[in-house]
Motif scaffolding. Structure first.
Motif, short mmCIF file in Angstrom:
data_model
loop_
_atom_site.label_atom_id
_atom_site.label_comp_id
_atom_site.label_asym_id
_atom_site.label_seq_id
_atom_site.Cartn_x
_atom_site.Cartn_y
_atom_site.Cartn_z
N ALA A 71 0.83 -1.21 0.00
CA ALA A 71 0.00 0.00 0.00
C ALA A 71 0.86 1.26 0.00
O ALA A 71 1.90 1.33 0.65
N LYS A 72 0.40 2.25 -0.75
CA LYS A 72 1.13 3.52 -0.84
C LYS A 72 0.12 4.67 -0.76
O LYS A 72 -0.87 4.68 -1.47
N PHE A 73 0.38 5.63 0.13
CA PHE A 73 -0.42 6.84 0.27
C PHE A 73 0.20 7.93 -0.59
O PHE A 73 1.41 8.15 -0.54
N TYR B 72 0.04 11.97 -1.80
CA TYR B 72 -0.46 13.32 -1.57
C TYR B 72 0.30 14.29 -2.47
O TYR B 72 1.52 14.33 -2.45
N TRP C 231 -4.62 6.64 -2.65
CA TRP C 231 -3.79 5.51 -2.25
C TRP C 231 -3.88 4.45 -3.33
O TRP C 231 -4.81 4.41 -4.13
N LYS C 232 -2.89 3.59 -3.36
CA LYS C 232 -2.90 2.46 -4.28
C LYS C 232 -2.15 1.32 -3.62
O LYS C 232 -1.32 1.52 -2.72
#
Length: 184
Positions: free
Chosen positions: A139-141, A143, A161-162
């Motif tokens: 998972a990656k946030f 911004y 996110w992805k």
């Protein structure tokens, strides 16, 4: 495996949960060489407690709680010798199956022979399911501040996110559903 409860007395199909039905689920996991998920809790010299076997996990609706507590051999989590190692959702155990209850437990509305709700108690052994990370990513946030995507006045930003992973069943014979109705 999908197992219908048949040992109850509520004259429905499936019936309410019984000790014999739980034994069928445990036997299905044992016959598939499934590994237990939760360790045993050894007996201690404490009033009103009982040892708890190494067990498989069972996930169920809170609606079956009254029937679960009436099953022969049920041990409430409060009676475990060392309750500090118990997950908050764990309600109790019957032999080698430890029950975790939630309002999110699977319900098939009006699906019994007599039109009652049917509750699917998912039972599983260790490593029956897993999350598989794809391409080494997790998972990656993300911004992006207004200065980057907001235009000349910096009025908008982007947040998201992805993740590149998937949860899947690894061994079909180590997971199943015990189908029951409620007696109340």
């Amino acid at each position: 495996a999908r197992i219908n409860c048949v040992g109850g007395v509520n004259a429905d199909s499936p019936t309410e949960l019984t000790s014999d039905d739980i034994d069928v689920a445990i036997q299905a996991l044992l016959n598939a060489n499934a590994w237990t998920i939760q360790d045993n809790i050894e007996a201690e010299d404490k009033f009103g407690t009982a040892p708890v076997r190494a067990a498989y996990i069972a996930l169920a609706s809170t609606k079956i709680q009254p029937d679960l507590e009436r099953v022969d051999g049920f041990i409430a989590a409060a009676q475990y010798p060392a309750p500090m190692n118990v997950l908050r959702t764990e309600w109790g155990s019957v032999r080698n199956l430890r029950f975790h209850l939630s309002t999110e437990g699977a319900v098939l509305p009006t699906s019994s022979l007599n039109g009652a709700d049917v509750y699917a108690i998912t039972f599983a052994g260790l490593e029956a399911a897993a999350c598989v990370k794809q391409d080494g990513a997790s998972a990656k946030f993300i911004y992006l501040p207004p200065e980057i995507v907001g235009g000349p006045l910096a009025q908008n930003c982007s947040v998201g996110w992805k993740m590149a992973q998937v949860c899947r069943i690894k061994n079909d014979s180590w997971v199943g559903n015990l189908m029951c109705t409620a007696s109340v």
